[in-house]
Design a protein around this motif. Structure first.
Motif, PDB file in Angstrom:
ATOM      1  N   LEU A  84       0.811  -1.215   0.000  1.00  0.00           N
ATOM      2  CA  LEU A  84       0.000   0.000   0.000  1.00  0.00           C
ATOM      3  C   LEU A  84       0.848   1.271   0.000  1.00  0.00           C
ATOM      4  O   LEU A  84       0.406   2.315  -0.498  1.00  0.00           O
ATOM      5  N   ASN A  85       2.053   1.180   0.543  1.00  0.00           N
ATOM      6  CA  ASN A  85       2.918   2.352   0.624  1.00  0.00           C
ATOM      7  C   ASN A  85       4.039   2.341  -0.423  1.00  0.00           C
ATOM      8  O   ASN A  85       5.030   3.055  -0.278  1.00  0.00           O
ATOM      9  N   ASP A  86       3.843   1.567  -1.488  1.00  0.00           N
ATOM     10  CA  ASP A  86       4.843   1.479  -2.549  1.00  0.00           C
ATOM     11  C   ASP A  86       4.168   1.688  -3.906  1.00  0.00           C
ATOM     12  O   ASP A  86       4.057   0.757  -4.718  1.00  0.00           O
ATOM     13  N   MET A 144     -15.566  -3.166   3.325  1.00  0.00           N
ATOM     14  CA  MET A 144     -14.806  -3.552   2.134  1.00  0.00           C
ATOM     15  C   MET A 144     -13.714  -4.496   2.610  1.00  0.00           C
ATOM     16  O   MET A 144     -12.667  -4.076   3.092  1.00  0.00           O
ATOM     17  N   ALA A 145     -13.982  -5.783   2.498  1.00  0.00           N
ATOM     18  CA  ALA A 145     -13.074  -6.780   3.058  1.00  0.00           C
ATOM     19  C   ALA A 145     -11.822  -6.945   2.221  1.00  0.00           C
ATOM     20  O   ALA A 145     -10.722  -7.127   2.758  1.00  0.00           O
ATOM     21  N   ASN A 146     -11.980  -6.890   0.900  1.00  0.00           N
ATOM     22  CA  ASN A 146     -10.869  -7.111  -0.022  1.00  0.00           C
ATOM     23  C   ASN A 146     -10.919  -6.047  -1.113  1.00  0.00           C
ATOM     24  O   ASN A 146     -11.851  -6.030  -1.922  1.00  0.00           O
ATOM     25  N   PHE A 147      -9.923  -5.168  -1.131  1.00  0.00           N
ATOM     26  CA  PHE A 147      -9.945  -4.101  -2.140  1.00  0.00           C
ATOM     27  C   PHE A 147      -8.540  -3.497  -2.237  1.00  0.00           C
ATOM     28  O   PHE A 147      -7.573  -4.224  -2.160  1.00  0.00           O
ATOM     29  N   CYS A 148      -8.430  -2.175  -2.417  1.00  0.00           N
ATOM     30  CA  CYS A 148      -7.132  -1.502  -2.555  1.00  0.00           C
ATOM     31  C   CYS A 148      -6.280  -2.232  -3.595  1.00  0.00           C
ATOM     32  O   CYS A 148      -5.207  -2.754  -3.307  1.00  0.00           O
ATOM     33  N   GLY A 184      -7.564   1.819   4.112  1.00  0.00           N
ATOM     34  CA  GLY A 184      -6.411   1.844   3.238  1.00  0.00           C
ATOM     35  C   GLY A 184      -5.218   2.440   3.956  1.00  0.00           C
ATOM     36  O   GLY A 184      -5.234   2.725   5.158  1.00  0.00           O
ATOM     37  N   SER A 185      -4.142   2.653   3.202  1.00  0.00           N
ATOM     38  CA  SER A 185      -2.929   3.257   3.745  1.00  0.00           C
ATOM     39  C   SER A 185      -2.134   3.806   2.582  1.00  0.00           C
ATOM     40  O   SER A 185      -2.326   3.402   1.440  1.00  0.00           O
TER      41      SER A 185
END
Length: 402
Positions: A62-64, A284-288, A341-342
């Motif tokens: 998430l941070n890349d 939202m269990a699975n996303f990003c 999210g992050s």
């Protein structure tokens, strides 16, 4: 271990079947045992992806944004429009599905437009909508809190914030439901785009004190097409997830006596209830979703180029490597979950969502303190789908006024 981009050597777990929706945490436990932190899955038939269920790996991805950009254009070249999950994943001119300078421009426009929302007005609006909803079923002594309370609040509050008339909003909700359910997603996407285009045209001609008008007047100078995609994102991130956050939190309060007693005795807060649900059963269990531009090795797992990498917030939040032996004690008051999210794509409206959900739940508990489920919790049905954690209904009963 290598996650095979092919179709033969690695069995994939289907996230779209009802068996997964019935008990996702048991499925995550089996995934962790059989595959480790990265899991080969199918989001729909013949739609492979990698599901990230390790907390450390999820945070890293998430941070890349350079190695894991959110731009799906290469992926969707080989995905037919009829694919049921494509409308949720395809490229759009918005912050969610873009990268680099494009993402920065869209995100700033959204963040600025949302930041101008008056929080006191929003609180009063939620209370008014909640009161109207309760008035509609109070005398009956029973209600489906999902369709008669959580959804009307999410829909009416968001439509008000966006300056959206009911007629256009109803079409948007119809299209959004079809997209989330993935059963008639292509048609739902068409309904959505047309309805939101109508809203953009209306607010271009008649601006007001609303998010859509502020987007139209923003220095980013968004085109009509770009405007349409910003509103689509706000509706997609607002109605369905917020409805499920309110409902899932109410379910927890109704089924866990100790937690409910703590709320009524003021030992716990609604905010803590929300954060516990965001840890255990996020809406939202699975996303990003991201799409690596080349094959990338993560802790010995080779992720294929241009194939979706999906963060399982539900599984990563509950990674035993993070929770250890602390169990539920770690979750109380802890906001280190990934459910917003992050990194650069973290939700810019989390404070608004917290306020709406907290106000709605508190208002219901204050107005109807004696609520019980009509059926045992084990008999409640969860809607299948690879992305959301969503009840079909939340039937309750309560004493009527005498």
């Amino acid at each position: 271990m290598t996650i095979d981009p092919g179709i033969t050597s690695t069995p994939r777990i289907a996230l779209y079947e009802s068996e997964f929706a019935d008990d996702p945490h048991a499925a995550y436990a089996r995934m962790r045992r059989d595959y480790g932190p990265l899991v080969p899955v199918e989001l729909a038939p013949e739609t492979p992806a990698t599901l990230v269920i390790g907390y450390a790996q999820a945070r890293r991805i998430l941070n890349d944004p350079l190695r894991f950009p959110a731009d799906p254009r290469m992926w969707q070249q080989n995905v037919p429009p009829s694919c049921p999950v494509r409308p949720m994943m395809e490229h759009r001119l918005n912050a969610l599905r873009s990268a680099g300078a494009e993402h920065t421009r869209y995100r700033q426009a959204n963040a600025d437009s949302l930041a101008a929302v008056d929080q006191h007005h929003l609180h009063d609006l939620v209370e008014q909508v909640a009161s109207d909803a309760i008035s509609g079923f109070r005398e009956a002594g029973h209600a489906d809190l999902l369709t008669q309370y959580s959804f009307p609040i999410a829909f009416r509050v968001l439509s008000s914030l966006l300056g959206c008339p009911d007629e256009i909003g109803t079409r948007i909700v119809d299209g959004m439901a079809k997209v989330f359910e993935t059963a008639d997603a292509e048609h739902g996407n068409q309904i959505l785009v047309q309805a939101v285009s109508d809203l953009v045209a209306l607010r271009r001609q008649h601006p007001g004190n609303d998010v859509t008008s502020r987007l139209a007047l923003h220095q980013a100078r968004l085109t009509d097409e770009e405007m349409t995609h910003q509103i689509l994102t706000l509706y997609g991130a607002g109605i369905e997830p917020l409805t499920n956050l309110i409902s899932n939190t109410l379910l927890k309060i109704l089924t866990e006596e100790d937690f409910s007693a703590g709320l009524h005795a003021a030992y716990a807060t609604v905010r803590e209830a929300l954060d516990t649900v965001l840890y255990t059963d996020p809406p939202m269990a699975n996303f990003c979703i991201s799409y690596p531009p080349y094959a990338i090795d993560i802790d010995g797992f080779l992720l294929p180029a241009h194939q979706p990498v999906v963060i399982s917030m539900a599984a990563a939040n509950n990674d035993p490597a993070v929770i250890g032996h602390a169990g539920a004690d770690l979750l109380t008051g802890n906001r280190a979950h990934l459910s917003w999210g992050s990194g650069p794509h973290a939700c810019p409206a989390r404070s608004h969502a917290y306020l709406i959900a907290r106000t709605a739940i508190f208002h219901l508990l204050d107005s109807l303190p004696e609520i019980d489920l009509v059926v045992p919790a084990s008999e409640l049905k969860w809607r299948p789908g690879p992305f959301h954690r969503a009840l079909e209904s939340l039937p309750v009963r309560f004493p009527t006024a005498t």
